[in-house]
Design a protein around this motif. Structure first.
Motif, PDB file in Angstrom:
ATOM      1  N   VAL A 265     132.401  77.629  91.545  1.00  0.00           N
ATOM      2  CA  VAL A 265     132.070  79.087  92.535  1.00  0.00           C
ATOM      3  C   VAL A 265     131.872  78.329  93.555  1.00  0.00           C
ATOM      4  CG1 VAL A 265     130.407  80.077  93.440  1.00  0.00           C
ATOM      5  CG2 VAL A 265     130.398  79.811  91.147  1.00  0.00           C
ATOM      6  N   VAL A 266     132.208  78.498  95.146  1.00  0.00           N
ATOM      7  CA  VAL A 266     131.968  79.017  96.283  1.00  0.00           C
ATOM      8  C   VAL A 266     130.683  79.000  97.174  1.00  0.00           C
ATOM      9  CG1 VAL A 266     132.421  78.602  98.994  1.00  0.00           C
ATOM     10  CG2 VAL A 266     134.297  78.483  97.805  1.00  0.00           C
ATOM     11  N   LEU A 267     130.071  77.753  97.191  1.00  0.00           N
ATOM     12  CA  LEU A 267     128.327  78.234  97.986  1.00  0.00           C
ATOM     13  C   LEU A 267     128.744  78.194  98.951  1.00  0.00           C
ATOM     14  CD1 LEU A 267     126.918  75.708  95.751  1.00  0.00           C
ATOM     15  CD2 LEU A 267     127.066  77.991  94.895  1.00  0.00           C
ATOM     16  N   ALA A 268     129.040  77.638 100.578  1.00  0.00           N
ATOM     17  CA  ALA A 268     129.119  78.009 100.860  1.00  0.00           C
ATOM     18  C   ALA A 268     129.941  77.141 102.406  1.00  0.00           C
ATOM     19  CB  ALA A 268     127.410  77.309 101.883  1.00  0.00           C
ATOM     20  N   VAL A 281     125.012  67.166 104.985  1.00  0.00           N
ATOM     21  CA  VAL A 281     125.896  68.034 103.559  1.00  0.00           C
ATOM     22  C   VAL A 281     125.376  67.507 102.579  1.00  0.00           C
ATOM     23  CG1 VAL A 281     127.827  67.892 102.953  1.00  0.00           C
ATOM     24  CG2 VAL A 281     127.684  68.056 105.244  1.00  0.00           C
ATOM     25  N   ALA A 282     125.007  66.175 102.452  1.00  0.00           N
ATOM     26  CA  ALA A 282     124.383  65.495 100.967  1.00  0.00           C
ATOM     27  C   ALA A 282     122.886  66.293 100.935  1.00  0.00           C
ATOM     28  CB  ALA A 282     123.912  64.050 101.098  1.00  0.00           C
ATOM     29  N   ASN A 283     122.355  66.356 101.945  1.00  0.00           N
ATOM     30  CA  ASN A 283     120.931  66.766 101.585  1.00  0.00           C
ATOM     31  C   ASN A 283     121.002  68.632 100.994  1.00  0.00           C
ATOM     32  OD1 ASN A 283     119.701  64.631 102.521  1.00  0.00           O
ATOM     33  ND2 ASN A 283     119.339  65.291 105.019  1.00  0.00           N
ATOM     34  N   ALA A 284     122.313  69.316 101.948  1.00  0.00           N
ATOM     35  CA  ALA A 284     122.717  70.737 101.756  1.00  0.00           C
ATOM     36  C   ALA A 284     122.910  70.879 100.341  1.00  0.00           C
ATOM     37  CB  ALA A 284     123.462  70.610 102.738  1.00  0.00           C
ATOM     38  N   LEU A 285     123.306  69.702  99.626  1.00  0.00           N
ATOM     39  CA  LEU A 285     123.926  69.760  98.672  1.00  0.00           C
ATOM     40  C   LEU A 285     123.245  69.357  97.509  1.00  0.00           C
ATOM     41  CD1 LEU A 285     127.197  67.831  98.488  1.00  0.00           C
ATOM     42  CD2 LEU A 285     127.114  70.184  97.735  1.00  0.00           C
ATOM     43  N   ALA A 286     122.220  68.915  97.734  1.00  0.00           N
ATOM     44  CA  ALA A 286     121.088  68.535  96.735  1.00  0.00           C
ATOM     45  C   ALA A 286     120.229  70.102  96.535  1.00  0.00           C
ATOM     46  CB  ALA A 286     119.953  67.617  97.229  1.00  0.00           C
ATOM     47  N   ALA A 287     119.926  70.844  98.075  1.00  0.00           N
ATOM     48  CA  ALA A 287     119.049  71.487  98.062  1.00  0.00           C
ATOM     49  C   ALA A 287     119.826  72.620  96.962  1.00  0.00           C
ATOM     50  CB  ALA A 287     118.576  72.104  99.508  1.00  0.00           C
ATOM     51  N   ALA A 288     120.762  73.013  97.266  1.00  0.00           N
ATOM     52  CA  ALA A 288     121.743  74.045  96.773  1.00  0.00           C
ATOM     53  C   ALA A 288     121.667  73.443  94.907  1.00  0.00           C
ATOM     54  CB  ALA A 288     123.266  74.303  97.163  1.00  0.00           C
ATOM     55  N   VAL A 289     121.807  71.851  94.639  1.00  0.00           N
ATOM     56  CA  VAL A 289     121.403  72.169  92.919  1.00  0.00           C
ATOM     57  C   VAL A 289     120.406  72.659  92.540  1.00  0.00           C
ATOM     58  CG1 VAL A 289     121.173  70.100  91.520  1.00  0.00           C
ATOM     59  CG2 VAL A 289     123.443  70.523  93.123  1.00  0.00           C
ATOM     60  N   LEU A 290     118.900  72.561  93.066  1.00  0.00           N
ATOM     61  CA  LEU A 290     117.968  72.562  92.745  1.00  0.00           C
ATOM     62  C   LEU A 290     117.690  73.768  93.122  1.00  0.00           C
ATOM     63  CD1 LEU A 290     116.210  69.854  94.773  1.00  0.00           C
ATOM     64  CD2 LEU A 290     116.463  70.343  92.389  1.00  0.00           C
ATOM     65  N   ALA A 291     118.328  75.017  93.985  1.00  0.00           N
ATOM     66  CA  ALA A 291     118.312  76.111  93.691  1.00  0.00           C
ATOM     67  C   ALA A 291     119.243  76.972  92.264  1.00  0.00           C
ATOM     68  CB  ALA A 291     118.565  76.880  94.847  1.00  0.00           C
ATOM     69  N   SER A 293     119.446  75.377  90.064  1.00  0.00           N
ATOM     70  CA  SER A 293     118.734  75.089  88.168  1.00  0.00           C
ATOM     71  C   SER A 293     118.068  76.882  88.453  1.00  0.00           C
ATOM     72  CB  SER A 293     118.544  73.724  88.877  1.00  0.00           C
ATOM     73  OG  SER A 293     117.197  74.112  89.094  1.00  0.00           O
ATOM     74  N   PHE A 294     117.284  77.185  89.170  1.00  0.00           N
ATOM     75  CA  PHE A 294     116.428  78.324  89.087  1.00  0.00           C
ATOM     76  C   PHE A 294     116.787  79.100  89.360  1.00  0.00           C
ATOM     77  CE2 PHE A 294     113.476  81.191  91.205  1.00  0.00           C
ATOM     78  CZ  PHE A 294     112.133  80.826  90.135  1.00  0.00           C
ATOM     79  N   GLY A 295     118.201  79.361  89.422  1.00  0.00           N
ATOM     80  CA  GLY A 295     119.026  81.038  89.310  1.00  0.00           C
ATOM     81  C   GLY A 295     119.131  81.747  90.418  1.00  0.00           C
ATOM     82  N   VAL A 296     119.489  80.500  91.768  1.00  0.00           N
ATOM     83  CA  VAL A 296     120.204  81.488  92.786  1.00  0.00           C
ATOM     84  C   VAL A 296     121.297  81.914  92.698  1.00  0.00           C
ATOM     85  CG1 VAL A 296     119.535  81.000  95.353  1.00  0.00           C
ATOM     86  CG2 VAL A 296     117.509  80.789  93.960  1.00  0.00           C
ATOM     87  N   GLU A 297     121.226  82.749  93.320  1.00  0.00           N
ATOM     88  CA  GLU A 297     122.571  83.404  93.423  1.00  0.00           C
ATOM     89  C   GLU A 297     123.812  82.665  94.806  1.00  0.00           C
ATOM     90  OE1 GLU A 297     124.647  85.288  91.410  1.00  0.00           O
ATOM     91  OE2 GLU A 297     123.154  85.730  90.223  1.00  0.00           O
ATOM     92  N   ALA A 298     125.080  82.369  94.466  1.00  0.00           N
ATOM     93  CA  ALA A 298     125.927  81.512  95.633  1.00  0.00           C
ATOM     94  C   ALA A 298     125.661  81.949  97.143  1.00  0.00           C
ATOM     95  CB  ALA A 298     127.204  81.835  95.435  1.00  0.00           C
ATOM     96  N   ASP A 299     125.658  83.244  97.000  1.00  0.00           N
ATOM     97  CA  ASP A 299     125.528  83.827  98.236  1.00  0.00           C
ATOM     98  C   ASP A 299     124.029  83.701  99.368  1.00  0.00           C
ATOM     99  OD1 ASP A 299     124.229  85.741  97.170  1.00  0.00           O
ATOM    100  OD2 ASP A 299     124.786  87.759  97.821  1.00  0.00           O
ATOM    101  N   ALA A 300     123.098  83.490  98.052  1.00  0.00           N
ATOM    102  CA  ALA A 300     121.607  83.164  98.433  1.00  0.00           C
ATOM    103  C   ALA A 300     121.608  81.452  99.492  1.00  0.00           C
ATOM    104  CB  ALA A 300     120.768  83.077  97.808  1.00  0.00           C
TER     105      ALA A 300
END
Length: 467
Positions: A265-268, A281-291, A293-300
């Protein structure tokens, strides 16, 4: 039902921001509270707590008789006389974050904790995470080392906490068990406090206690090693700047791609990440993984990254004049952070120095010698920078500033400006802490910006304000 601290006699060690918040929370929980600090001025600032029933006692070196719990501010070392006496008396000793966790567990519906630690990138990552979760409509707040004490966030009743945790905070946290957590990276820092890199890493590893999801940076050996200590039942996920394998989130074709919580899935887009640069970019990836993991959709994730506003003193352009850019990265308080700042620019006039806190700068200088046009050294440990530059960049001009505070920064910028030429970046990325010359890294950054404006005002026709 009575809460954990009702009727307890609690000593709060430290009257700073976290100490004040801890004392307020404990009073609200029905505890009998005493606050101590070496500074009478800091204690005097808590007069409102005294009116609520707290005792303010300066300079305690042992807990008062009958103390049940001591809550320490994060910067207090374990060998501080008061804390050593607490441990010797076998009195429970916790930090403000542990206090927040215990108070949260007393609630009927505790918050979901998503935790970020590491040597560098913590504040940026936790702020990106907050932005992503808000874009998903979640009731979230960034807290912890980012500024807002965790105990205040708990008392406010938010559903999700994006928690930045320092090694000091984790050292004093015995039962904190975030739903998901990440160690972004690990490099030499705070060795004067922890004693060794292994002890520093062990403190960071506490973030993985009791996780449902443990997140590693696959590009960082220490992060991967520490994440392996997570409980057997935890789901293990990693992120990488390379193309992701199954179970990872990574970068492919200019996109952030999820193969952990989705099938490619493309997140951003990488272009959604700002400030630009591999470390962000690494920081953004880490934030995306945590989000995720909580069930946040890709477009968010994409919306949150686009909406994210970077904090001050993190690769912030200050001005541009005659083809020279001036960049404030005062938040680069250790060599690892300074390395990321330096690598973002091909030609640098570097302003560096301060308190190294036990870290070594040889690798930093060696890795970036070819991009250095000149170096201006400030702060107490500038001799260690000078020695490393003599070993690894002997042809690079080096100037030293002995003055402190804002006058010293003005002199440093003047010297840097003499070496800058079109295409250069005058970069404040000190690789060291600021307290030898300034109140904190923010004061240092503002002093740099003021100095740049003052120097360029001497030739206003060439000046173009930066972003």
């Amino acid at each position: 039902m009575a809460g954990r601290f009702e009727g307890c006699r609690v000593l709060v060690a430290g009257a700073g921001v976290s100490g004040r918040s801890a004392a307020q929370a404990l009073l609200a929980a029905g505890a009998a509270v005493t606050v101590t600090d070496a500074s009478a001025d800091r204690l005097a600032a808590l007069a409102s707590l005294q009116a609520q029933g707290a005792d303010l006692v300066p300079g305690l070196v042992e807990p008062p008789a009958g103390t049940d719990v001591v809550v320490t501010s994060p910067g207090w070392r374990p060998d501080a006389p008061l804390l050593a006496a607490t441990a010797a008396a076998k009195i429970e000793l916790i930090g403000e974050v542990e206090l927040a966790w215990q108070l949260d567990q007393d609630r009927g519906a505790p918050a979901v904790w998503l935790a970020v630690t590491g040597t560098n990138g913590k504040t940026t990552t936790v702020s990106m995470l907050e932005s992503i979760l808000r874009s998903a409509g979640e009731d979230v707040v960034a807290c912890g080392n980012v500024g807002l004490p965790v105990v205040d966030a708990v008392r406010a009743g938010h559903r999700v906490l994006a928690v930045e945790l320092s090694s000091f905070q984790l050292h004093w946290s015995q039962s904190v068990a975030p739903f998901a957590a990440v160690v972004l990276n690990l490099a030499e820092d705070h060795l004067d406090w922890h004693g060794s890199l292994d002890s520093y890493g062990a403190a960071k590893a506490r973030v993985f206690a009791g996780n449902s999801v443990a997140v590693a940076n696959a590009d960082d050996e220490w992060s991967t090693r520490l994440a392996a200590t997570a409980p057997d039942g935890a789901r293990r996920v990693s992120f990488t700047l390379s193309a992701p394998e199954p179970g990872q989130v990574g970068v492919s074709g200019g996109d952030l791609v999820d193969r952990a919580f989705g099938d490619g899935v493309v997140l951003a887009s990488v272009g959604d990440v700002h400030p630009a640069g591999p470390h962000n970019v690494a920081n953004a990836l880490a934030a995306a993984v945590l989000a995720r993991s909580f069930g946040v959709e890709a477009d968010a994730v994409a919306r949150g990254l686009r909406d994210f506003q970077p904090g001050a003193h993190r690769s912030v352009p200050v001005a541009a004049a005659a083809g020279v850019s001036y960049v404030d990265d005062s938040k680069a308080t250790n060599p690892h952070a300074a390395d990321a700042a330096l690598r973002a620019h091909p030609r640098v006039v570097w302003i560096a120095g301060g308190l190294l806190k036990g870290a070594d700068v040889d690798d930093l200088v060696a890795a970036n010698a070819d991009r250095l046009e000149a170096v201006v050294l400030i702060g107490r440990d500038r001799d260690r920078f000078a020695a490393a530059l003599a070993r690894h960049a002997p042809d690079v001009p080096v100037r030293e500033v002995t003055a402190g505070d804002d006058a010293g920064m003005l002199h440093a910028v003047r010297l840097a400006n003499e070496f800058a030429r079109p295409g250069s970046v005058v970069l404040l990325a000190p690789a060291a802490a600021s307290m030898d010359m300034f109140t904190d890294y923010a004061h240092r950054g503002w002093a740099f910006a003021d100095a740049v404006r003052a120097v360029l005002a001497e030739d206003p026709a060439t000046t173009t304000p930066g972003g």
